[in-house]
Design a protein around this motif. Structure first.
Motif, PDB file in Angstrom:
ATOM      1  N   VAL A 131      15.469  47.518 -10.167  1.00  0.00           N
ATOM      2  CA  VAL A 131      14.303  46.677  -9.893  1.00  0.00           C
ATOM      3  C   VAL A 131      14.700  45.206  -9.920  1.00  0.00           C
ATOM      4  O   VAL A 131      14.324  44.423  -9.041  1.00  0.00           O
ATOM      5  CB  VAL A 131      13.188  46.958 -10.924  1.00  0.00           C
ATOM      6  N   ARG A 132      15.460  44.816 -10.954  1.00  0.00           N
ATOM      7  CA  ARG A 132      15.884  43.421 -11.056  1.00  0.00           C
ATOM      8  C   ARG A 132      16.831  43.040  -9.920  1.00  0.00           C
ATOM      9  O   ARG A 132      16.731  41.941  -9.362  1.00  0.00           O
ATOM     10  CB  ARG A 132      16.558  43.184 -12.406  1.00  0.00           C
ATOM     11  N   ALA A 133      17.738  43.939  -9.557  1.00  0.00           N
ATOM     12  CA  ALA A 133      18.672  43.645  -8.473  1.00  0.00           C
ATOM     13  C   ALA A 133      17.937  43.482  -7.142  1.00  0.00           C
ATOM     14  O   ALA A 133      18.252  42.584  -6.347  1.00  0.00           O
ATOM     15  CB  ALA A 133      19.713  44.759  -8.369  1.00  0.00           C
ATOM     16  N   GLU A 134      16.949  44.339  -6.909  1.00  0.00           N
ATOM     17  CA  GLU A 134      16.173  44.220  -5.678  1.00  0.00           C
ATOM     18  C   GLU A 134      15.395  42.907  -5.650  1.00  0.00           C
ATOM     19  O   GLU A 134      15.315  42.243  -4.609  1.00  0.00           O
ATOM     20  CB  GLU A 134      15.212  45.401  -5.539  1.00  0.00           C
ATOM     21  N   SER A 135      14.828  42.526  -6.778  1.00  0.00           N
ATOM     22  CA  SER A 135      14.081  41.265  -6.839  1.00  0.00           C
ATOM     23  C   SER A 135      15.004  40.080  -6.574  1.00  0.00           C
ATOM     24  O   SER A 135      14.637  39.132  -5.870  1.00  0.00           O
ATOM     25  CB  SER A 135      13.402  41.117  -8.203  1.00  0.00           C
ATOM     26  N   LYS A 136      16.233  40.118  -7.135  1.00  0.00           N
ATOM     27  CA  LYS A 136      17.196  39.048  -6.883  1.00  0.00           C
ATOM     28  C   LYS A 136      17.548  38.970  -5.404  1.00  0.00           C
ATOM     29  O   LYS A 136      17.647  37.879  -4.824  1.00  0.00           O
ATOM     30  CB  LYS A 136      18.462  39.278  -7.710  1.00  0.00           C
ATOM     31  N   ALA A 137      17.743  40.144  -4.787  1.00  0.00           N
ATOM     32  CA  ALA A 137      18.102  40.166  -3.372  1.00  0.00           C
ATOM     33  C   ALA A 137      16.967  39.619  -2.511  1.00  0.00           C
ATOM     34  O   ALA A 137      17.189  38.842  -1.567  1.00  0.00           O
ATOM     35  CB  ALA A 137      18.449  41.591  -2.947  1.00  0.00           C
ATOM     36  N   ARG A 138      15.731  40.026  -2.809  1.00  0.00           N
ATOM     37  CA  ARG A 138      14.584  39.527  -2.037  1.00  0.00           C
ATOM     38  C   ARG A 138      14.390  38.020  -2.259  1.00  0.00           C
ATOM     39  O   ARG A 138      14.020  37.293  -1.333  1.00  0.00           O
ATOM     40  CB  ARG A 138      13.328  40.297  -2.435  1.00  0.00           C
ATOM     41  N   LEU A 139      14.640  37.543  -3.484  1.00  0.00           N
ATOM     42  CA  LEU A 139      14.536  36.118  -3.763  1.00  0.00           C
ATOM     43  C   LEU A 139      15.579  35.335  -2.980  1.00  0.00           C
ATOM     44  O   LEU A 139      15.276  34.290  -2.390  1.00  0.00           O
ATOM     45  CB  LEU A 139      14.701  35.881  -5.269  1.00  0.00           C
ATOM     46  N   ARG A 140      16.813  35.840  -2.966  1.00  0.00           N
ATOM     47  CA  ARG A 140      17.860  35.144  -2.209  1.00  0.00           C
ATOM     48  C   ARG A 140      17.550  35.154  -0.722  1.00  0.00           C
ATOM     49  O   ARG A 140      17.776  34.154  -0.021  1.00  0.00           O
ATOM     50  CB  ARG A 140      19.216  35.811  -2.461  1.00  0.00           C
ATOM     51  N   ALA A 141      17.018  36.264  -0.209  1.00  0.00           N
ATOM     52  CA  ALA A 141      16.655  36.327   1.211  1.00  0.00           C
ATOM     53  C   ALA A 141      15.555  35.327   1.540  1.00  0.00           C
ATOM     54  O   ALA A 141      15.588  34.668   2.594  1.00  0.00           O
ATOM     55  CB  ALA A 141      16.202  37.744   1.570  1.00  0.00           C
ATOM     56  N   ALA A 142      14.561  35.208   0.650  1.00  0.00           N
ATOM     57  CA  ALA A 142      13.474  34.259   0.887  1.00  0.00           C
ATOM     58  C   ALA A 142      13.990  32.826   0.888  1.00  0.00           C
ATOM     59  O   ALA A 142      13.581  31.995   1.715  1.00  0.00           O
ATOM     60  CB  ALA A 142      12.395  34.433  -0.176  1.00  0.00           C
ATOM     61  N   LYS A 143      14.908  32.494  -0.029  1.00  0.00           N
ATOM     62  CA  LYS A 143      15.473  31.148  -0.059  1.00  0.00           C
ATOM     63  C   LYS A 143      16.308  30.863   1.188  1.00  0.00           C
ATOM     64  O   LYS A 143      16.320  29.741   1.707  1.00  0.00           O
ATOM     65  CB  LYS A 143      16.317  30.970  -1.320  1.00  0.00           C
ATOM     66  N   ALA A 144      17.038  31.900   1.659  1.00  0.00           N
ATOM     67  CA  ALA A 144      17.794  31.737   2.912  1.00  0.00           C
ATOM     68  C   ALA A 144      16.858  31.463   4.078  1.00  0.00           C
ATOM     69  O   ALA A 144      17.158  30.648   4.963  1.00  0.00           O
ATOM     70  CB  ALA A 144      18.625  32.987   3.178  1.00  0.00           C
ATOM     71  N   ALA A 145      15.697  32.128   4.074  1.00  0.00           N
ATOM     72  CA  ALA A 145      14.713  31.892   5.129  1.00  0.00           C
ATOM     73  C   ALA A 145      14.196  30.460   5.075  1.00  0.00           C
ATOM     74  O   ALA A 145      14.017  29.802   6.124  1.00  0.00           O
ATOM     75  CB  ALA A 145      13.555  32.879   4.986  1.00  0.00           C
ATOM     76  N   LEU A 146      13.944  29.924   3.888  1.00  0.00           N
ATOM     77  CA  LEU A 146      13.458  28.549   3.749  1.00  0.00           C
ATOM     78  C   LEU A 146      14.494  27.548   4.245  1.00  0.00           C
ATOM     79  O   LEU A 146      14.144  26.561   4.917  1.00  0.00           O
ATOM     80  CB  LEU A 146      13.108  28.268   2.283  1.00  0.00           C
ATOM     81  N   ARG A 147      15.766  27.792   3.920  1.00  0.00           N
ATOM     82  CA  ARG A 147      16.817  26.887   4.398  1.00  0.00           C
ATOM     83  C   ARG A 147      16.895  26.898   5.917  1.00  0.00           C
ATOM     84  O   ARG A 147      17.027  25.854   6.560  1.00  0.00           O
ATOM     85  CB  ARG A 147      18.170  27.292   3.794  1.00  0.00           C
ATOM     86  N   ARG A 148      16.788  28.093   6.480  1.00  0.00           N
ATOM     87  CA  ARG A 148      16.864  28.187   7.939  1.00  0.00           C
ATOM     88  C   ARG A 148      15.650  27.540   8.602  1.00  0.00           C
ATOM     89  O   ARG A 148      15.782  26.900   9.664  1.00  0.00           O
ATOM     90  CB  ARG A 148      16.968  29.660   8.351  1.00  0.00           C
ATOM     91  N   LEU A 149      14.491  27.652   7.987  1.00  0.00           N
ATOM     92  CA  LEU A 149      13.293  27.009   8.537  1.00  0.00           C
ATOM     93  C   LEU A 149      13.435  25.486   8.546  1.00  0.00           C
ATOM     94  O   LEU A 149      12.987  24.812   9.487  1.00  0.00           O
ATOM     95  CB  LEU A 149      12.067  27.424   7.724  1.00  0.00           C
ATOM     96  N   ASP A 150      14.043  24.943   7.492  1.00  0.00           N
ATOM     97  CA  ASP A 150      14.287  23.490   7.472  1.00  0.00           C
ATOM     98  C   ASP A 150      15.200  23.069   8.615  1.00  0.00           C
ATOM     99  O   ASP A 150      15.018  21.995   9.222  1.00  0.00           O
ATOM    100  CB  ASP A 150      14.910  23.090   6.129  1.00  0.00           C
TER     101      ASP A 150
END
Length: 526
Positions: free
Chosen positions: A415-434
């Motif tokens: 559960v924690r590993a999946e949450s970390k992966a989804r968090l990193r993916a969301a941050k990657a999306a924010l960087r790409r949006l910028d």
């Protein structure tokens, strides 16, 4: 009972047992093995015999390929020492112990036939064990070891099985020749698997047609298995190797829409193949028992108890040595990888259920030797294999959840590993949006809308690592949002169904739109 009625009864029984297993939260092989037994002894069921070659040719390749494809190469490498000792050392030890017990207990059983039996019952099956382990959130390492062991020990056991069967059929055996043949089978089989994987990967990169890709995916196991068998080496190793290779490359080979379909097809395929095998043994078991009429029920129970006890006991005794002895002997291993908790070792030791691969290997035994004589003790070997499967599934499968609770072995790592992966993916999306905001073809309102969604997603997954009572309840808000969104999606589905019913759109158009709505539903994790 006619064939049509028999097929109907089998299908109805399988579906009923699956529903019951889901309601009772039991792994489906446990009930399927009992259901197959019940069908086989039901009044009016005709005598049923299957060509042994059909089992190895049709059933085994996709089962092996699928298990390898969905395994984690990185986790296999991390736990390679434990997995190797279990999947090679324990398989050979089980083969030898079972052969010794069977030769001693069963009057007249030759060493060759005893070793065939030992090879058949030596590999574990991951379906029942991992279904329980994952549902109860045991440490990921335990699941990885059990899954990895079952993948590699299939190859080890079936190569040993082939050597033992050749010795029985030909009537001759040489330890040096068997060892050389074992090494050749492994090396050549792996080489063929890698070669086929490379070709298939190149081919799939140039294809963007879901039905064609699914056909290639399902056929790949046979592309590796059949040439290896034709060359006289291990098709099992070839099928497993190509599965691991393509599973690692899958993210680059398969488009998202195709991946949803391919993975669904594989899940259903493996499920039905396992169901087919367990029902098949039930249909054949009455004929097998009849052929053993020269032995009393007490003798058969004694043989089954001796072989089943040997299979379970050798695993229980070996697990501590596998876990602790290398660390005790080598300081470097101990420093890099400390001693695991004894509770995890107990779980691995008790997760040795047997299943589909043993069943398929037993059913695939030749009917006769090269000299034309009946294969020695074939029916008894099939009966004892079925007995081991029933014993391990019922005894270990039904008690494993209780053992996990008693040992209190839980871990929310996944559960924690999946949450970390989804968090990193969301941050990657924010960087790409910028970055995209500076592009001429993007609109500020579109970027802002997308950014708001990913900022919320970032806050939600970050909150999972905080105290539950600290701050806003993002999980409750997310569940409410998903519920509202699904209500809207259902309204759209109702609208297009009504248009189909009125003749405004065709069924094909309805299914295309419905699939898009289902994809939206499947990705609701905001």
């Amino acid at each position: 009972m006619s064939t049509d009625v028999l097929v109907l009864v089998v299908l109805a029984t399988v579906l009923l047992l699956i529903v019951i297993s889901d309601r009772l939260e039991l792994p489906y092989p446990i009930l399927l093995v009992l259901g197959g037994l019940g069908i086989g002894f039901a009044p009016g069921v005709p005598e049923f015999r299957l060509n042994p070659d059909v089992v190895l040719l049709i059933v085994l390749p996709p089962l092996l390929y699928s298990a390898a494809f969905f395994s984690s190469l990185r986790e296999l490498r991390t736990n390679l020492r434990s997995i190797s000792l279990l999947s090679i050392g324990l398989v050979l030890a089980t083969m030898g112990v079972v052969a010794t017990v069977a030769h001693a207990v069963v009057p007249g059983m030759s060493w060759e036939a005893a070793f065939v039996l030992g090879a058949i019952v030596s590999p574990t099956d991951p379906v029942a064990a991992t279904a329980i382990l994952q549902r109860l959130n045991v440490p990921r390492r335990v699941v990885t070891v059990v899954e990895g062991e079952s993948l590699i020990n299939d190859a080890t056991a079936l190569v040993a099985y082939r050597v033992a069967v050749v010795a029985v059929v030909s009537g001759s055996f040489s330890l040096l020749d068997a060892g050389a043949r074992f090494v050749l089978n492994v090396v050549a089989g792996a080489a063929i698997g890698l070669a086929v994987g490379w070709v298939v990967a190149r081919l799939r990169r140039s294809i963007e047609n879901p039905p064609v890709e699914m056909a290639i995916s399902v056929s790949t196991a046979y592309f590796a298995y059949l040439p290896a068998q034709a060359l006289g080496v291990s098709g099992v190793i070839a099928a497993a190797t190509v599965g691991v290779y393509l599973g690692w490359l899958a993210p680059q080979l398969i488009s998202p829409s195709t991946r949803l379909q391919v993975y669904g097809v594989w899940e259903v395929t493996v499920f039905f193949l396992n169901s087919f095998l367990f029902v098949l043994i039930g249909l054949q078991l009455p004929t097998i028992v009849d052929s053993l009429s020269g032995r009393s029920a007490g003798q058969l129970v004694l043989y089954a108890a001796a072989v089943g006890g040997a299979v379970i006991l050798i695993r229980i005794l070996s697990a501590p040595f596998v876990a602790y002895l290398p660390r005790y002997l080598f300081r470097s291993i101990r420093e890099r990888d400390p001693y695991p908790p004894w509770q995890q070792v107990v779980l691995v030791a008790w997760s040795g259920m047997r299943g589909a691969v043993s069943l398929a290997a037993a059913l695939a035994l030749p009917l006769t030797t090269d000299a034309g004589a009946p294969f020695p003790e074939r029916d008894l070997i099939v009966f004892l294999t079925f007995s081991v499967i029933v014993t391990t599934l019922l005894l270990q499968g039904l008690t494993l959840p209780l053992l996990i609770r008693r040992l209190d072995v839980h871990d929310d790592y996944e559960v924690r590993a999946e949450s970390k992966a989804r968090l990193r993916a969301a941050k990657a999306a924010l960087r790409r949006l910028d970055e995209l905001r500076e592009e001429d073809w993007t609109r500020d309102d579109t970027v802002d809308r997308m950014r708001a969604m990913y900022e919320y997603r970032t806050r939600r997954f970050t909150a999972r690592f905080r105290d539950p009572g600290d701050g806003e309840d993002y999980e409750a808000r997310s569940e409410a949002y998903q519920r509202a969104f699904r209500e809207v999606l259902q309204a759209q589905r109702d609208a297009i169904v009504e248009m189909r019913n009125q003749g405004t759109i065709s069924s094909e158009t309805m299914h295309r739109i419905e699939r898009d709505l289902d994809l939206e539903d499947s990705r609701l994790e905001i």
